[in-house]
Design an enzyme around this catalytic site. Structure first.
Site, PDB file in Angstrom:
ATOM      1  CE  LYS A  13      -2.334  -0.001   3.669  1.00  0.00           C
ATOM      2  NZ  LYS A  13      -2.116   0.998   4.720  1.00  0.00           N
ATOM      3  NE  ARG A  88      -5.351   1.397  12.157  1.00  0.00           N
ATOM      4  CZ  ARG A  88      -4.248   1.746  11.481  1.00  0.00           C
ATOM      5  NH1 ARG A  88      -4.227   2.848  10.811  1.00  0.00           N
ATOM      6  NH2 ARG A  88      -3.191   0.964  11.487  1.00  0.00           N
ATOM      7  NE  ARG A 122       9.792  -6.028   5.693  1.00  0.00           N
ATOM      8  CZ  ARG A 122       8.834  -5.158   5.960  1.00  0.00           C
ATOM      9  NH1 ARG A 122       8.443  -4.301   5.045  1.00  0.00           N
ATOM     10  NH2 ARG A 122       8.240  -5.161   7.131  1.00  0.00           N
ATOM     11  NE  ARG A 155       9.575  -4.625  11.145  1.00  0.00           N
ATOM     12  CZ  ARG A 155       8.633  -3.872  10.595  1.00  0.00           C
ATOM     13  NH1 ARG A 155       8.943  -2.947   9.724  1.00  0.00           N
ATOM     14  NH2 ARG A 155       7.366  -4.020  10.913  1.00  0.00           N
ATOM     15  NE  ARG A 166       2.612  -6.758  11.160  1.00  0.00           N
ATOM     16  CZ  ARG A 166       3.584  -6.564  10.251  1.00  0.00           C
ATOM     17  NH1 ARG A 166       4.538  -7.458  10.098  1.00  0.00           N
ATOM     18  NH2 ARG A 166       3.589  -5.479   9.515  1.00  0.00           N
TER      19      ARG A 166
END
Ligand code: AMP
Length: 216
Positions: A13, A88, A122, A155, A166
């Site tokens: 995004k 949200r 990542r 991470r 998440r």
């Protein structure tokens, strides 16, 4: 062109918002970035919101709504904007409707497996912050930064089991918002399971088909 971008973590995004913002010269307004900036500056607002952001909890509606109201009243929003991370809650969505008339809400979708593949691969350089991907953008020497030789790490929240959590949290939080805009008929799903070079032109096509832009 007044847009809202919605999508799970790892869907790309931020990359799409940056590209569309540049192309059409409208500001990309990320409430998460704005709050982190206020916290870094140690402003009065930063102090008030710090604990919520650190715990990953929603900042109270009154605070965030005022922040967005002020931001949208600035000169650079006259030609439009891209909102990212807001609304949200349903109350935020209703208040936003009172502030402005949205043209379109883009809902970026990709299968969980694609997102997990992207995020779990990542790697970040400890020294200079450069970002790599073990499959899609591997460093020349595994585990070492091409630029500065620093050590690459993963991470904590890019681990598959954390990503799944998440994604679940995202679904729960945004489901009512997605339904709200779908009912209004201004929401379009955009397939974001491909690379950004393919998704960005796809977004441009959607904007054209809605008569919001007229360029080539
Ligand atoms: P993000 O970068 O969009 O994930 O936002 C980071 C954090 O900022 C969130 O976990 C919330 O604590 C806060 N935040 C950002 N946008 C909002 C919003 N629209 N309403 C409430 N809290 C928000």
């Amino acid at each position: 062109m007044r847009l809202v971008f919605i999508g799970p973590p790892g869907v790309g995004k931020g990359t799409y918002a940056t590209a569309i913002s540049k192309r059409y010269r409208i500001p990309h307004i990320s409430t998460g970035d704005m709050l982190r900036e206020e916290i870094k500056r140690g402003s009065e607002l930063g102090v008030r919101v710090r604990e919520y952001v650190e715990r990953g909890e929603l900042v109270p509606d009154d605070i965030i709504i005022e922040l967005v109201r002020n931001r949208l009243s600035r000169e650079d929003c006259k030609r439009g904007f891209i909102l990212d991370g807001f609304p949200r809650t349903l109350r935020q969505a209703e208040e936003l409707d009172k502030m402005t008339k949205l043209d379109l809400v883009l809902n970026f979708v990709a299968p969980d497996e694609v997102i997990i593949d992207r995020l779990s691969g990542r790697r970040i350089c400890r020294k200079c912050g450069a970002i790599y991907h073990v499959k899609y953008m591997p460093p020349r020497v595994p585990g070492r930064c091409d630029r500065c030789g620093g050590e690459l790490y993963q991470r904590e929240d890019d681990r598959p089991e954390v990503i799944r959590r998440r994604l679940e949290l995202y679904r729960r939080q945004f489901k009512p918002i997605i339904e709200y805009y779908r009912r209004k008929g201004i929401l379009v799903d955009v397939d974001a399971s491909d690379q950004a070079e393919i998704v960005v032109p796809r977004i441009v096509e959607v904007l054209k088909s809605k008569g919001l832009v007229s360029d080539q």
